[in-house]
Design a protein around this motif. Structure first.
Motif, PDB file in Angstrom:
ATOM      1  N   ALA A 133      13.146   3.070  34.123  1.00  0.00           N
ATOM      2  CA  ALA A 133      12.447   3.333  35.383  1.00  0.00           C
ATOM      3  C   ALA A 133      12.007   2.048  36.062  1.00  0.00           C
ATOM      4  CB  ALA A 133      11.238   4.240  35.124  1.00  0.00           C
ATOM      5  N   SER A 134      11.585   1.058  35.278  1.00  0.00           N
ATOM      6  CA  SER A 134      11.088  -0.173  35.899  1.00  0.00           C
ATOM      7  C   SER A 134      12.202  -0.910  36.626  1.00  0.00           C
ATOM      8  CB  SER A 134      10.450  -1.081  34.845  1.00  0.00           C
ATOM      9  OG  SER A 134      11.390  -1.495  33.874  1.00  0.00           O
ATOM     10  N   ALA A 135      13.401  -0.955  36.023  1.00  0.00           N
ATOM     11  CA  ALA A 135      14.524  -1.622  36.690  1.00  0.00           C
ATOM     12  C   ALA A 135      14.967  -0.834  37.918  1.00  0.00           C
ATOM     13  CB  ALA A 135      15.684  -1.797  35.722  1.00  0.00           C
ATOM     14  N   ALA A 136      15.061   0.492  37.787  1.00  0.00           N
ATOM     15  CA  ALA A 136      15.502   1.315  38.917  1.00  0.00           C
ATOM     16  C   ALA A 136      14.544   1.168  40.097  1.00  0.00           C
ATOM     17  CB  ALA A 136      15.597   2.772  38.491  1.00  0.00           C
ATOM     18  N   SER A 137      13.256   1.209  39.808  1.00  0.00           N
ATOM     19  CA  SER A 137      12.265   1.070  40.869  1.00  0.00           C
ATOM     20  C   SER A 137      12.328  -0.319  41.495  1.00  0.00           C
ATOM     21  CB  SER A 137      10.863   1.321  40.309  1.00  0.00           C
ATOM     22  OG  SER A 137       9.873   0.994  41.253  1.00  0.00           O
TER      23      SER A 137
ATOM     24  N   ASP B  17      22.969  -6.169  42.984  1.00  0.00           N
ATOM     25  CA  ASP B  17      24.204  -5.428  42.662  1.00  0.00           C
ATOM     26  C   ASP B  17      24.522  -5.544  41.175  1.00  0.00           C
ATOM     27  OD1 ASP B  17      24.523  -4.692  45.302  1.00  0.00           O
ATOM     28  OD2 ASP B  17      25.969  -6.286  45.770  1.00  0.00           O
ATOM     29  N   GLU B  18      24.389  -6.754  40.628  1.00  0.00           N
ATOM     30  CA  GLU B  18      24.642  -6.945  39.195  1.00  0.00           C
ATOM     31  C   GLU B  18      23.621  -6.187  38.351  1.00  0.00           C
ATOM     32  OE1 GLU B  18      25.925 -10.848  37.696  1.00  0.00           O
ATOM     33  OE2 GLU B  18      25.581 -11.608  39.730  1.00  0.00           O
ATOM     34  N   CYS B  19      22.382  -6.214  38.763  1.00  0.00           N
ATOM     35  CA  CYS B  19      21.333  -5.504  38.015  1.00  0.00           C
ATOM     36  C   CYS B  19      21.613  -4.009  37.974  1.00  0.00           C
ATOM     37  CB  CYS B  19      19.963  -5.743  38.644  1.00  0.00           C
ATOM     38  SG  CYS B  19      19.372  -7.442  38.536  1.00  0.00           S
ATOM     39  N   GLU B  20      22.005  -3.467  39.114  1.00  0.00           N
ATOM     40  CA  GLU B  20      22.264  -2.029  39.193  1.00  0.00           C
ATOM     41  C   GLU B  20      23.402  -1.631  38.263  1.00  0.00           C
ATOM     42  OE1 GLU B  20      22.031   1.295  42.686  1.00  0.00           O
ATOM     43  OE2 GLU B  20      22.816  -0.690  43.196  1.00  0.00           O
ATOM     44  N   ALA B  21      24.391  -2.496  38.137  1.00  0.00           N
ATOM     45  CA  ALA B  21      25.542  -2.190  37.293  1.00  0.00           C
ATOM     46  C   ALA B  21      25.195  -2.194  35.806  1.00  0.00           C
ATOM     47  CB  ALA B  21      26.663  -3.190  37.566  1.00  0.00           C
ATOM     48  N   MET B  22      24.181  -2.967  35.409  1.00  0.00           N
ATOM     49  CA  MET B  22      23.886  -3.096  33.980  1.00  0.00           C
ATOM     50  C   MET B  22      22.650  -2.332  33.513  1.00  0.00           C
ATOM     51  SD  MET B  22      22.283  -6.950  33.586  1.00  0.00           S
ATOM     52  CE  MET B  22      23.410  -7.737  34.741  1.00  0.00           C
ATOM     53  N   ALA B  23      21.807  -1.876  34.428  1.00  0.00           N
ATOM     54  CA  ALA B  23      20.547  -1.240  34.038  1.00  0.00           C
ATOM     55  C   ALA B  23      20.807   0.087  33.332  1.00  0.00           C
ATOM     56  CB  ALA B  23      19.670  -1.019  35.257  1.00  0.00           C
ATOM     57  N   ALA B  24      19.995   0.377  32.325  1.00  0.00           N
ATOM     58  CA  ALA B  24      20.103   1.642  31.605  1.00  0.00           C
ATOM     59  C   ALA B  24      19.665   2.790  32.504  1.00  0.00           C
ATOM     60  CB  ALA B  24      19.230   1.604  30.345  1.00  0.00           C
TER      61      ALA B  24
ATOM     62  N   SER C 277      18.572  -7.113  33.197  1.00  0.00           N
ATOM     63  CA  SER C 277      18.499  -6.352  34.442  1.00  0.00           C
ATOM     64  C   SER C 277      17.136  -6.510  35.097  1.00  0.00           C
ATOM     65  CB  SER C 277      18.810  -4.872  34.188  1.00  0.00           C
ATOM     66  OG  SER C 277      17.892  -4.307  33.258  1.00  0.00           O
ATOM     67  N   SER C 278      16.077  -6.524  34.286  1.00  0.00           N
ATOM     68  CA  SER C 278      14.732  -6.683  34.851  1.00  0.00           C
ATOM     69  C   SER C 278      14.455  -8.124  35.256  1.00  0.00           C
ATOM     70  CB  SER C 278      13.694  -6.201  33.838  1.00  0.00           C
ATOM     71  OG  SER C 278      13.824  -4.806  33.617  1.00  0.00           O
ATOM     72  N   ILE C 279      14.972  -9.075  34.483  1.00  0.00           N
ATOM     73  CA  ILE C 279      14.869 -10.486  34.891  1.00  0.00           C
ATOM     74  C   ILE C 279      15.549 -10.680  36.246  1.00  0.00           C
ATOM     75  CG2 ILE C 279      15.791 -12.795  34.396  1.00  0.00           C
ATOM     76  CD1 ILE C 279      13.404 -12.310  32.691  1.00  0.00           C
ATOM     77  N   GLY C 280      16.687 -10.016  36.428  1.00  0.00           N
ATOM     78  CA  GLY C 280      17.426 -10.134  37.681  1.00  0.00           C
ATOM     79  C   GLY C 280      16.645  -9.603  38.874  1.00  0.00           C
ATOM     80  N   VAL C 281      15.905  -8.513  38.673  1.00  0.00           N
ATOM     81  CA  VAL C 281      15.075  -7.980  39.763  1.00  0.00           C
ATOM     82  C   VAL C 281      14.043  -9.020  40.189  1.00  0.00           C
ATOM     83  CG1 VAL C 281      13.366  -6.240  40.385  1.00  0.00           C
ATOM     84  CG2 VAL C 281      15.412  -5.568  39.123  1.00  0.00           C
TER      85      VAL C 281
ATOM     86  N   GLY D 233      22.865 -13.777  30.146  1.00  0.00           N
ATOM     87  CA  GLY D 233      24.217 -13.355  30.506  1.00  0.00           C
ATOM     88  C   GLY D 233      25.256 -13.922  29.558  1.00  0.00           C
ATOM     89  N   THR D 234      25.113 -15.198  29.218  1.00  0.00           N
ATOM     90  CA  THR D 234      26.032 -15.819  28.266  1.00  0.00           C
ATOM     91  C   THR D 234      25.956 -15.150  26.904  1.00  0.00           C
ATOM     92  OG1 THR D 234      25.860 -17.940  29.416  1.00  0.00           O
ATOM     93  CG2 THR D 234      26.654 -17.998  27.137  1.00  0.00           C
ATOM     94  N   ALA D 235      24.745 -14.735  26.527  1.00  0.00           N
ATOM     95  CA  ALA D 235      24.548 -14.090  25.231  1.00  0.00           C
ATOM     96  C   ALA D 235      25.006 -12.637  25.218  1.00  0.00           C
ATOM     97  CB  ALA D 235      23.070 -14.160  24.844  1.00  0.00           C
ATOM     98  N   GLY D 236      25.328 -12.071  26.384  1.00  0.00           N
ATOM     99  CA  GLY D 236      25.799 -10.695  26.443  1.00  0.00           C
ATOM    100  C   GLY D 236      24.695  -9.660  26.440  1.00  0.00           C
ATOM    101  N   GLU D 237      23.463 -10.082  26.713  1.00  0.00           N
ATOM    102  CA  GLU D 237      22.331  -9.158  26.736  1.00  0.00           C
ATOM    103  C   GLU D 237      22.222  -8.524  28.117  1.00  0.00           C
ATOM    104  OE1 GLU D 237      18.554  -7.315  26.752  1.00  0.00           O
ATOM    105  OE2 GLU D 237      19.198  -8.826  28.183  1.00  0.00           O
TER     106      GLU D 237
END
Length: 409
Positions: free
Chosen positions: A227-231, A216-223, A192-196, A183-187
């Motif tokens: 598919a892996s993050a959305a699932s 909530d944060e993951c959903e806002a940043m996921a591409a 998003s997947s680490i957050g899940v 997060g600090t690095a802006g990635e």
């Protein structure tokens, strides 16, 4: 789990570039194009297409005496094997063969990324201590070379061991560090997947509100095409809802998560999503609907060799009153495991290079400045840059050919 670049467009573009390079007989750059396309199909969850590209890229790189490129292609192949339908046993054989041949030394970071995956084959069958020992050696090597980005993305693997072992406190410790640093690095692609996974660890501790906030944060940043993050977001949200007694919502969410990931080749994610769906169905007093879901998860886990997940699904099936056989765990004697672990640890330590070693894979020497943040975060940008370089190479060759055909004067 990617940067949000339009992957389908990148795949189409690399396919056209690969065709031109094939016609020109440019095998080395063809291998680069195949590796680039392979990573794009990997991020979209199409492991089977990526496996074909990775294997051919290895052959082309070998034929053109490009060991660094060969190691990059091998790193891609190992990633595809890990996440896709390839069995853990086959992945272990592939990585062990390359370790034995010394194929990591000249491969840079993407060559040594083989070590991101090998220990998970042990964790998948419940040998958590062996997996932890291997990852400790690998992480130390990354830290010694100043590769902080890759230290934190290794959390995908090290935390997965702890989630499988149900050590949710340790999983949170690993993931919280990666979540904060990225997060600090802006990635955002990996984050998003680490957050899940972090939300999953918090859920395991009963900290439902915190898990929801992370999701909530993951959903806002996921591409949009991740598919892996959305699932994962839908699945963990569903489990949170189930814990709160919102059973209809829980089943709907985990059903959506399972359907999303089963449409891809992300096999382990698919198994976990099916187990989550069955969990919410059982909690909703719908065990008859959970049984076929669990049988499908067990079949997938058997083919992959994921015995920990297979046993978890079998335990749930017993809860459904199905008369399923009692889960079994393959074990080996402690002395045999100790001998095997000692041999593998020595081999991995050797492949990672001694402290203070030099060469393309060595990274910064101890005491020198680490890789600058902007360069360290260049993984996705690097693949886009490679695609541009290959396109420019093809365009330059075409211009030279036109100049050669043009009459003088």
């Amino acid at each position: 789990m990617h940067s949000g670049a339009p992957l389908a467009e990148q795949i189409a573009e690399m396919s056209e570039v690969a065709r031109e390079l094939e016609e020109a007989g440019d095998e080395e750059n063809l291998a680069r194009a195949l590796v680039t396309r392979g990573w794009c199909t990997y991020w979209l969850g199409d492991m089977q297409s990526g496996l074909a590209d990775a294997r051919r890229a290895i052959d082309l790189a070998t034929a053109t005496h490009s060991p660094g490129l060969e190691a990059e292609a091998a790193g891609l192949l190992a990633s595809l094997m890990r996440w896709g339908p390839t069995s853990w046993a086959e992945l272990a054989r592939f990585v062990d063969d390359r370790l034995a041949s010394g194929g990591l030394v000249s491969g840079g970071r993407l060559g040594s990324s083989l070590l991101d995956h090998r220990a998970l084959a042990d964790a998948a069958v419940g040998d958590f201590d062996e997996a932890r020992a291997q990852f400790a050696t690998h992480q130390h090597s990354l830290e010694e070379r100043g590769m902080q980005f890759f230290v934190h993305t290794l959390a995908f693997s090290t935390a997965e061991v702890e989630l499988l072992a149900q050590d949710f406190d340790e999983a949170e410790r690993i993931l919280r560090s990666a979540w904060s640093w990225l997060g600090t690095a802006g990635e955002s692609g990996y984050r998003s997947s680490i957050g899940v996974m972090l939300a999953e660890a918090l859920l395991g501790q009963g900290r439902l509100d915190e898990a929801s906030g992370i999701l909530d944060e993951c959903e806002a940043m996921a591409a949009p095409d991740d598919a892996s993050a959305a699932s994962g977001i839908a699945t963990v949200r569903g489990l949170v809802a189930s814990r709160r007694g919102l059973h209809d919502e829980a089943v709907a969410l985990t059903q959506a998560g399972a359907e999303t990931i089963i449409a891809t080749d992300y096999v382990e994610f698919g198994i976990k999503a099916q187990i989550a769906l069955a969990t919410t169905l059982i909690a909703a007093a719908r065990p008859e609907e959970a049984r076929p879901v669990l049988r499908a998860a067990i079949a997938l886990a058997e083919r992959k060799g994921s015995l920990v997940l297979r046993d978890a699904a079998a335990q749930l099936l017993l809860c459904c009153g199905s008369g399923a056989p009692r889960p079994r765990r393959r074990c080996e004697g402690g002395r045999a495991r100790a001998r095997r672990g000692a041999r593998r640890t020595r081999r991995i330590a050797s492949a990672s290079g001694p402290r203070g070693s030099s060469g393309p894979d060595a990274g910064p020497a101890r005491g020198s400045s680490p890789v600058p943040c902007g360069a360290d975060l260049g993984l996705f940008a690097g693949w886009r840059s490679r695609a541009r370089s290959i396109r420019e190479h093809v365009a330059g060759r075409s211009r030279r050919a036109d100049d050669a055909r043009r009459p003088d004067g």
